[in-house]
Design a protein around this motif. Structure first.
Motif, short mmCIF file in Angstrom:
data_model
loop_
_atom_site.label_atom_id
_atom_site.label_comp_id
_atom_site.label_asym_id
_atom_site.label_seq_id
_atom_site.Cartn_x
_atom_site.Cartn_y
_atom_site.Cartn_z
N GLY A 72 5.86 11.15 0.40
CA GLY A 72 5.97 9.70 0.20
C GLY A 72 6.19 9.34 -1.26
O GLY A 72 6.78 8.30 -1.57
N LEU A 73 5.71 10.20 -2.16
CA LEU A 73 5.86 9.92 -3.60
C LEU A 73 7.31 10.07 -4.04
O LEU A 73 7.80 9.29 -4.84
CB LEU A 73 5.01 10.89 -4.42
CG LEU A 73 3.50 10.64 -4.46
CD1 LEU A 73 2.82 11.72 -5.29
CD2 LEU A 73 3.19 9.25 -5.01
N VAL A 74 7.98 11.08 -3.50
CA VAL A 74 9.32 11.39 -4.01
C VAL A 74 10.41 10.57 -3.33
O VAL A 74 11.43 10.30 -3.93
CB VAL A 74 9.66 12.90 -3.89
CG1 VAL A 74 8.74 13.69 -4.81
CG2 VAL A 74 9.53 13.40 -2.45
N ARG A 75 10.16 10.18 -2.09
CA ARG A 75 11.25 9.50 -1.38
C ARG A 75 11.10 7.97 -1.44
O ARG A 75 10.00 7.46 -1.39
CB ARG A 75 11.32 9.98 0.07
CG ARG A 75 12.29 11.15 0.20
CD ARG A 75 12.08 11.90 1.50
NE ARG A 75 10.90 12.75 1.42
CZ ARG A 75 10.48 13.51 2.44
NH1 ARG A 75 11.13 13.48 3.59
NH2 ARG A 75 9.42 14.28 2.32
N LEU A 103 0.85 -1.19 0.00
CA LEU A 103 0.00 0.00 0.00
C LEU A 103 0.88 1.24 0.00
O LEU A 103 1.97 1.24 0.59
CB LEU A 103 -0.89 0.01 1.24
CG LEU A 103 -2.02 -1.03 1.26
CD1 LEU A 103 -2.57 -1.18 2.67
CD2 LEU A 103 -3.14 -0.61 0.30
N PHE A 104 0.38 2.28 -0.65
CA PHE A 104 1.09 3.55 -0.55
C PHE A 104 0.86 4.14 0.85
O PHE A 104 1.79 4.62 1.49
CB PHE A 104 0.61 4.51 -1.65
CG PHE A 104 1.26 5.86 -1.58
CD1 PHE A 104 2.64 5.99 -1.66
CD2 PHE A 104 0.49 7.01 -1.41
CE1 PHE A 104 3.25 7.23 -1.58
CE2 PHE A 104 1.10 8.26 -1.34
CZ PHE A 104 2.48 8.37 -1.42
N ALA A 105 -0.38 4.07 1.29
CA ALA A 105 -0.68 4.61 2.63
C ALA A 105 -1.90 3.93 3.22
O ALA A 105 -2.79 3.46 2.50
CB ALA A 105 -0.91 6.12 2.55
N VAL A 106 -1.93 3.88 4.53
CA VAL A 106 -3.15 3.59 5.28
C VAL A 106 -3.48 4.85 6.07
O VAL A 106 -2.57 5.58 6.49
CB VAL A 106 -2.99 2.39 6.25
CG1 VAL A 106 -2.84 1.09 5.49
CG2 VAL A 106 -1.81 2.61 7.20
N ALA A 107 -4.78 5.11 6.25
CA ALA A 107 -5.17 6.36 6.92
C ALA A 107 -6.51 6.18 7.62
O ALA A 107 -7.42 5.55 7.08
CB ALA A 107 -5.26 7.50 5.91
N GLY A 108 -6.61 6.74 8.82
CA GLY A 108 -7.88 6.69 9.51
C GLY A 108 -7.88 7.55 10.75
O GLY A 108 -6.82 7.91 11.28
N THR A 116 2.86 -1.15 4.09
CA THR A 116 2.38 0.19 3.73
C THR A 116 3.53 1.17 3.88
O THR A 116 4.27 1.12 4.87
CB THR A 116 1.16 0.62 4.56
OG1 THR A 116 0.71 1.89 4.09
CG2 THR A 116 1.48 0.74 6.05
N LYS A 117 3.69 2.01 2.87
CA LYS A 117 4.79 2.97 2.90
C LYS A 117 4.54 4.03 3.96
O LYS A 117 5.42 4.38 4.73
CB LYS A 117 4.92 3.61 1.52
CG LYS A 117 6.21 4.38 1.30
CD LYS A 117 6.37 4.76 -0.16
CE LYS A 117 7.74 5.36 -0.44
NZ LYS A 117 7.88 5.80 -1.83
N LEU A 118 3.29 4.53 3.98
CA LEU A 118 2.93 5.61 4.89
C LEU A 118 1.77 5.20 5.79
O LEU A 118 0.96 4.34 5.42
CB LEU A 118 2.51 6.85 4.10
CG LEU A 118 3.43 7.35 2.98
CD1 LEU A 118 2.77 8.55 2.28
CD2 LEU A 118 4.80 7.73 3.53
N ALA A 119 1.69 5.85 6.94
CA ALA A 119 0.54 5.63 7.83
C ALA A 119 0.10 6.98 8.39
O ALA A 119 0.93 7.72 8.94
CB ALA A 119 0.90 4.67 8.96
N ILE A 120 -1.19 7.27 8.22
CA ILE A 120 -1.75 8.52 8.73
C ILE A 120 -2.76 8.19 9.82
O ILE A 120 -3.76 7.52 9.57
CB ILE A 120 -2.43 9.31 7.58
CG1 ILE A 120 -1.39 9.63 6.50
CG2 ILE A 120 -3.10 10.58 8.12
CD1 ILE A 120 -1.98 10.29 5.26
#
Lengths: 406, 406
Positions: A403-406, A176-181, A200-204
């Motif tokens: 997250g897109l660039v790094r 996943l690119f990100a999970v968020a909740g 998942t790369k990112l978590a919000i």
């Protein structure tokens, strides 16, 4: 957790983007897929397995070729898969009645919004145990041919994420690119990073924490007690008969007290009487505006939610403790993760407090994990994660772009 | 408001002074007097009158010759006239069952205690609408010969103080030395200074405010809603049949959440499971210790309190607003008073917050009234006014002594 429409009562009415707006994902239709069956049942934390399991989910935006632009959004207690846009078939469903309405986070998900569906493919699935399309206590138990009721197994945040992982795999998404909740959704996002490190790369994580406080447990306990002691509850086998609306309404009223803050309540209601002349009506009925508000919230909720689902989902909220990945030690648990984190708390949130979020941020920092932690000053209390769109939008947009660039 | 015995659960057990202790007022017996009858009914803020009205009260210590050493103590929501010592006849009463137990503020009232019964004569009367001896909804309505139920008129803090003034006059007391109370009792103390300026030399107001917050209104509303929607409630005419215990228990559980603080709950329960092995039991019943505590509080309360009284007294709590003496302006209202004030708030009290108490202190100060305001750092939340005895004792003792000399 809260309904954004409800949370807005008393504020200046918000303009929703209509289904034809360029900022709306438009009309939406949920998808449904069977992710567990007799051959491949879903193992649960309680020790049981469950099958079949059908999952309802919605998808907005396009998956790119590498399938690495997918954001999984996780919903809170009373939420569903319908995050954005307008539910095209809402009134056709045989399940609990829902009005056609914008998704619960429509202000955040769409073309040009925080979760920009021109760039990202956004997915949200309904949790196990819910009443909005995924298998739950109101589903038919194949072993009896009747609705599960309380024979439904206890489910946990861990089980939800295990099922979401099946969905993600089914959709051919490796990472996943990100999970968020927000709220209980934030705890699912956190669980993703712990249960599937690196997936998942990112978590919000917004308005959430590693675990609910004892005060939060207490509110859930009283809400469940109200439902279970409702004479219509009948041990959970109320389907087809009168439903435990009184109990469920009480649980919801109570919930709403915890979603607002003392300050936002004061700003919203200011001890005003409904009679408008600022003097008591001298009766035991609805006399203050705040009473009227709560009554309305309770009544509206019983029309759209199943009491058994409320029991199961609030219990999952109780049981969640991220530290269990580290034998009770949150620092140790956080050593597992392999994602970048954006943590956001809200100053007046007393259900999931800034102090709790800071505790999580520090546990991640002590493990040298990349964390951005922001405490947003807000009077909206816990509901702020649904309402502070202007403050959240740039934070989330920039974090995702990073997250897109790094 | 809270029961001190209950509030102590989870702390190291407190030693009560037995009835034979030199620090105890000993065995007590309530007095009863009719203070309103057909000829002289009690006028009420709602516009009605009520008669007859019998009042239950207790007296500790001796009135001096000038009758100027009398302290009137005012009780909170679920309290009664039994402030100190051991109720000699508790189990003989035909009304709601009460165990023989020390008075609700026994730690503060007695020989050598903060309210020293060697120096002062301490009086406390049960409020109108209660179920502990003073006329209330469970009393017989003379016009029907049946129990009042919801035909009991709405009562207010103003009405309570008006009735207390009759008691004080009946006892031949021209001017009180002090009025004192915590929570809703503190609001009665404040009302004394506003309704009868100069009739009390001192006023001690603890864990209270000029008015309840909207959040407080909301909690009361949910509690009442739980009672009224209990099928056993039957419009308040449940006497002689099954009582609305489920609803009343929910109201009480909810109350207890507001009496503790998030911190005190954490210290007391720490998300511990009852099974002792720190893992979920995977069921919907009582699994966490905090759940067990609340369940116990709810059950214990229905054995000792009348649901209708809960409705009426919590409504009086809602309606109270000291600013109504100044047409909504608290500063203007406070210009009336002619007493010396000791105001005490507790840092973790979120039902009646330090900010609210400060607002009252400032309103009095702006009118150049003599005020001592102390915010005691405490983790006990609202219950602190019952528990922080060591911190309160010197404050109250010195304040009272100051009143003797000046």
């Amino acid at each position: 957790m809260s309904d954004p429409l409800n949370a807005l009562v008393g504020r200046k009415p918000k303009q929703y983007d209509g289904p034809d707006s360029p900022r709306s994902v438009g009309w939406t239709e949920p998808c449904r897929v069977r992710l567990a069956d007799e051959i491949n049942p879903l193992p649960l934390d309680c020790g049981e397995t469950i099958a079949p399991v059908d999952v309802e989910y919605e998808v907005y935006g396009e998956m790119n070729e590498n399938r690495d632009n997918v954001i999984l959004i996780l919903h809170a207690l009373s939420g569903d898969a319908h995050v954005a846009g307008w539910d095209a078939k809402a009134e056709e469903y045989g399940r609990l009645w829902r009005k056609t309405r914008p998704g619960w986070w429509d202000s955040m998900v769409g073309p040009g919004k925080a979760f920009d569906t021109r760039k990202y493919c956004v997915i949200c699935s309904n949790v196990l145990g819910s009443c909005y399309g995924t298998t739950g206590p109101s589903s038919t138990d194949p072993t009896t041919g009747r609705q599960y009721g309380l024979r439904f197994p206890i489910v946990t945040v861990g089980d939800w994420v295990r099922l979401q992982e099946r969905l993600v795999t089914y959709l051919g998404i490796e990472r996943l690119f990100a999970v968020a909740g927000g709220s209980l959704g934030g705890q699912q996002a956190l669980e993703w990073t712990l249960a599937y490190p690196g997936r998942t790369k990112l978590a919000i994580i917004l308005a959430s924490s590693a675990r609910l406080s004892d005060q939060g447990l207490a509110f859930n306990a009283v809400g469940r007690h109200a439902i279970i002691s409702d004479p219509n509850f009948k041990g959970g086998d109320y389907y087809g008969g009168p439903t435990p609306d009184r109990g469920l309404a009480i649980a919801r009223m109570l919930g709403h007290i915890t979603y607002l803050s003392e300050v936002s309540m004061r700003q919203k209601f200011g001890r005003r009487y409904r009679n408008g002349n600022n003097t008591p009506g001298f009766h035991l009925g609805i006399d203050f505006e705040v009473e009227s508000y709560l009554q309305h919230q309770g009544q509206a909720f019983v029309e759209r939610f199943d009491a058994n689902s409320y029991l199961y989902i609030s219990r999952a909220m109780d049981y969640y403790d991220a530290a269990s990945w580290g034998e009770g030690d949150l620092d140790k648990a956080c050593s597992r993760v392999d994602s970048k984190f954006l943590l956001v708390s809200f100053s007046s949130d007393w259900l999931y407090t800034p102090e709790q979020m800071k505790e999580l941020a520090l546990a991640l920092c002590r493990n040298r994990k990349p964390v951005t932690y922001v405490n947003i000053p807000s009077s909206y209390g816990h509901d702020a994660f649904l309402l502070e769109v202007e403050r959240l939008e740039p934070l989330i947009r920039c974090f995702l772009e990073g997250g897109l660039v790094r």
